[in-house]
Scaffold this active site. Structure first.
Site, PDB file in Angstrom:
ATOM      1  N   TYR A  52       0.843  -1.420   0.152  1.00  0.00           N
ATOM      2  CA  TYR A  52       0.052   0.132   0.056  1.00  0.00           C
ATOM      3  C   TYR A  52       0.903   1.406  -0.069  1.00  0.00           C
ATOM      4  O   TYR A  52       1.869   1.377   0.764  1.00  0.00           O
ATOM      5  CB  TYR A  52      -0.965  -0.146   1.189  1.00  0.00           C
ATOM      6  CG  TYR A  52      -2.052   1.264   1.280  1.00  0.00           C
ATOM      7  CD1 TYR A  52      -2.727   1.358   0.443  1.00  0.00           C
ATOM      8  CD2 TYR A  52      -1.456   2.336   2.577  1.00  0.00           C
ATOM      9  CE1 TYR A  52      -3.708   2.731   0.684  1.00  0.00           C
ATOM     10  CE2 TYR A  52      -2.428   3.378   2.598  1.00  0.00           C
ATOM     11  CZ  TYR A  52      -3.473   3.549   1.436  1.00  0.00           C
ATOM     12  OH  TYR A  52      -4.347   4.540   1.929  1.00  0.00           O
ATOM     13  N   ASP A  78       9.378   2.773  -0.124  1.00  0.00           N
ATOM     14  CA  ASP A  78       8.403   3.297   0.464  1.00  0.00           C
ATOM     15  C   ASP A  78       8.304   3.064   2.091  1.00  0.00           C
ATOM     16  O   ASP A  78       8.107   1.921   2.376  1.00  0.00           O
ATOM     17  CB  ASP A  78       6.927   3.011  -0.050  1.00  0.00           C
ATOM     18  CG  ASP A  78       5.585   3.873   0.589  1.00  0.00           C
ATOM     19  OD1 ASP A  78       6.059   4.393   1.648  1.00  0.00           O
ATOM     20  OD2 ASP A  78       4.671   3.848   0.350  1.00  0.00           O
ATOM     21  N   LYS A  93       4.232   9.149   8.677  1.00  0.00           N
ATOM     22  CA  LYS A  93       3.881   8.533  10.210  1.00  0.00           C
ATOM     23  C   LYS A  93       4.976   9.039  11.219  1.00  0.00           C
ATOM     24  O   LYS A  93       4.773  10.204  11.431  1.00  0.00           O
ATOM     25  CB  LYS A  93       3.890   6.921  10.055  1.00  0.00           C
ATOM     26  CG  LYS A  93       2.849   6.571   9.060  1.00  0.00           C
ATOM     27  CD  LYS A  93       2.366   5.068   9.275  1.00  0.00           C
ATOM     28  CE  LYS A  93       0.724   5.105   8.209  1.00  0.00           C
ATOM     29  NZ  LYS A  93       1.085   4.369   7.253  1.00  0.00           N
TER      30      LYS A  93
HETATM   31  C1  LIG Z   1       0.361   4.717   5.599  1.00  0.00           C
HETATM   32  C2  LIG Z   1       1.095   4.499   4.447  1.00  0.00           C
HETATM   33  C3  LIG Z   1       1.055   5.344   3.290  1.00  0.00           C
HETATM   34  C4  LIG Z   1      -0.107   6.456   3.189  1.00  0.00           C
HETATM   35  O1  LIG Z   1       0.261   7.586   4.298  1.00  0.00           O
HETATM   36  P1  LIG Z   1      -0.792   8.507   4.645  1.00  0.00           P
HETATM   37  O2  LIG Z   1      -0.224   9.551   5.578  1.00  0.00           O
HETATM   38  O3  LIG Z   1      -2.159   7.576   5.317  1.00  0.00           O
HETATM   39  O4  LIG Z   1      -1.267   9.100   3.228  1.00  0.00           O
HETATM   40  C5  LIG Z   1       1.907   5.250   2.257  1.00  0.00           C
HETATM   41  N1  LIG Z   1       2.597   4.115   2.197  1.00  0.00           N
HETATM   42  C6  LIG Z   1       2.728   3.336   3.316  1.00  0.00           C
HETATM   43  C7  LIG Z   1       3.830   2.239   3.263  1.00  0.00           C
HETATM   44  C8  LIG Z   1       1.856   3.457   4.065  1.00  0.00           C
HETATM   45  O5  LIG Z   1       2.238   2.539   5.493  1.00  0.00           O
END
Ligand SMILES: *Cc1c(COP(=O)(O)O)cnc(C)c1O
Length: 446
Positions: free
Chosen positions: A157, A252, A280
């Site tokens: 994701y 990511d 995060k």
């Molecule tokens: C949470 C997450 C996102 C998206 O971040 P948001 O702040 O919710 O838009 C993208 N990539 C990864 C790996 C994530 O865990």
């Protein structure tokens, strides 16, 4: 501390009368009653509880229940809720003004701090969410390479930007199918989706159209669809084939950054990606994301280069102050070492409980990220190997844990997080509650 035993049931007989009333109001004025879908508890049933405050390892809901929390706001709260020093940093920043729309010192300091932690990183740009970070990194990769195709892996994701909201179909080379209404087929057609853990499919795709591929984006420690820990050889191959074809590798690290090690998954696997995205933890509980890479690559961004990207609240002084305080505390407290010790303690506490359970359940853990794999055999390494039937078993485990005052993510496929606020005693308590929950789930309790 059991929710059911507090004798606070309202006239409805519910243990959550205030939350239920708030949720009734919420569904009238907020789409689905929430501002992010998983919060609606659809996968586990019942109305969500509304949180009134957080205190270290605990959250307190509007009905006064206190839950031992492993959701940790989905990852950011590695120091626990309402950490005093972070809150003080926010207060100090906020009284000087909440936004200027002009450069401020804190964004330089946070950028220096992040760059110092992460190998190969020379420049950053701050945004306000993980989604914005990955969306912008993909645009930059396309702009810098002059190529259009993006590759992602099913089960990873990357937020909800159009090119990344695409799931796997079938076939040797998988053309992206939108996984949301509103994403045009034409956009998804530029995204290829591959299974994790499969070098052959990866090589085949690059042989077929490597020169069209702008970038491969991957969660090096996939943690949004269970915890699908990859073989180091798979990630090494990924680095090798992208480099050989002039495609960029985007790590990511929105979840794994500052979570699994000071230098993220890149440090653990000893791989330097071309671009990295953060979110995060980097904001210490405030809305912050970032993407970065070499000075040369980042030079393609406006105002130096032709790739446009901007944000009214980007580099926000209050959010930067929270992120900076958070990272400084992590360094000072030897956080990653201590969290690994805590994780090993979790292994030891849960081992006998899981062994005794009538259900098939395995603890999967990478540092302070953990997940319960509710299927027989080795933990899965790709999304296709996850047993969909786990959802039903998890719902019963989740509800039983909630009754004993433990808050886990309201979905079988979301991970849990340990933080510095969790104590060994908290983990013992969790192990006991989980043992009971697994027994209840096995006997078909609700
Ligand atoms: C949470 C997450 C996102 C998206 O971040 P948001 O702040 O919710 O838009 C993208 N990539 C990864 C790996 C994530 O865990």
């Amino acid at each position: 501390m059991s929710v059911g035993s507090r004798g606070e049931r309202g006239v409805s007989g519910s243990a959550f009368p205030v939350s239920e009333e708030l949720f009734e109001r919420a569904v009238r004025v907020l789409a689905g009653g929430v501002n992010s879908p998983v919060r609606a508890f659809r996968a586990v049933g019942g109305a969500p509880f509304f949180v009134s405050r957080g205190e270290g390892a605990f959250i307190v809901d509007e009905d006064g229940h206190r839950f031992l929390d492993f959701v940790s706001s989905w990852g950011p709260l590695i120091l626990g809720h309402a950490h005093r020093e972070v809150i003080e940093a926010v207060e100090r920043a906020a009284v000087r003004g909440t936004t200027f729309g002009a450069p401020c010192q804190a964004e330089v300091e946070l950028a220096e701090c992040v760059i110092d932690c992460y190998s190969g990183l020379e420049q950053l740009r701050f945004v306000s969410s993980g989604t914005e970070a990955t969306m912008s990194a993909v645009r930059l990769a396309r702009g810098a390479t002059g190529r259009d195709v993006i590759v992602k892996f099913s089960g990873c994701y990357h937020g909800h930007a159009d090119p990344l909201l695409v799931a796997a179909g079938s076939g040797l080379v998988t053309f992206g199918q939108p996984s949301s209404a509103g994403v045009p087929e034409a956009f998804a057609a530029l995204t290829r989706v591959l299974p994790l853990d499969d070098e052959d499919r990866l090589r085949a795709l690059f042989e077929a159209e490597g020169e069209r591929i702008a970038a491969v984006i991957v969660e090096p420690i996939p943690a949004n669809n269970g915890l699908l820990i990859q073989r180091p050889e798979f990630l090494a191959t990924l680095r090798q084939v992208t480099a050989a074809s002039g495609s960029l590798l985007i790590f990511d690290e929105v979840i794994s950054g500052f979570r699994v090690a000071r230098g993220g998954a890149a440090q653990i696997y000893d791989i330097v990606p071309d671009l990295v995205t953060f979110g995060k933890i980097i904001g210490g509980g405030m809305p912050v994301g970032a993407f970065g890479g070499s000075r040369e690559l980042m030079g393609h961004l406006a105002p130096d280069g032709p790739v446009y990207q901007a944000g009214t609240l980007s580099g926000n002084p209050v959010a930067m102050a929270a992120g900076l305080a958070n990272l400084r505390i992590l360094e000072r407290e030897r956080a990653w070492e201590r969290l690994e010790e805590l994780g090993q303690r979790l292994d030891r506490e849960l081992a006998p409980v899981l062994a005794a359970s009538p259900l098939d359940v395995t603890l999967v853990r990478q540092g302070s990220i953990f997940w319960l794999s509710l299927q027989p055999g080795e933990p899965p390494r790709d999304a296709e190997s996850i047993d969909a039937g786990a959802s039903d078993r998890y719902r019963r485990i989740f509800r039983a844990l909630l009754r004993s005052g433990v808050s886990m993510a309201p979905s079988a496929f979301e991970v849990g997080f340990l933080g510095l606020a969790h104590t060994p005693g908290d983990l013992s308590r969790f192990a006991r509650a989980l043992g009971e929950a697994l027994d209840e789930a096995a006997t078909g309790g609700s």
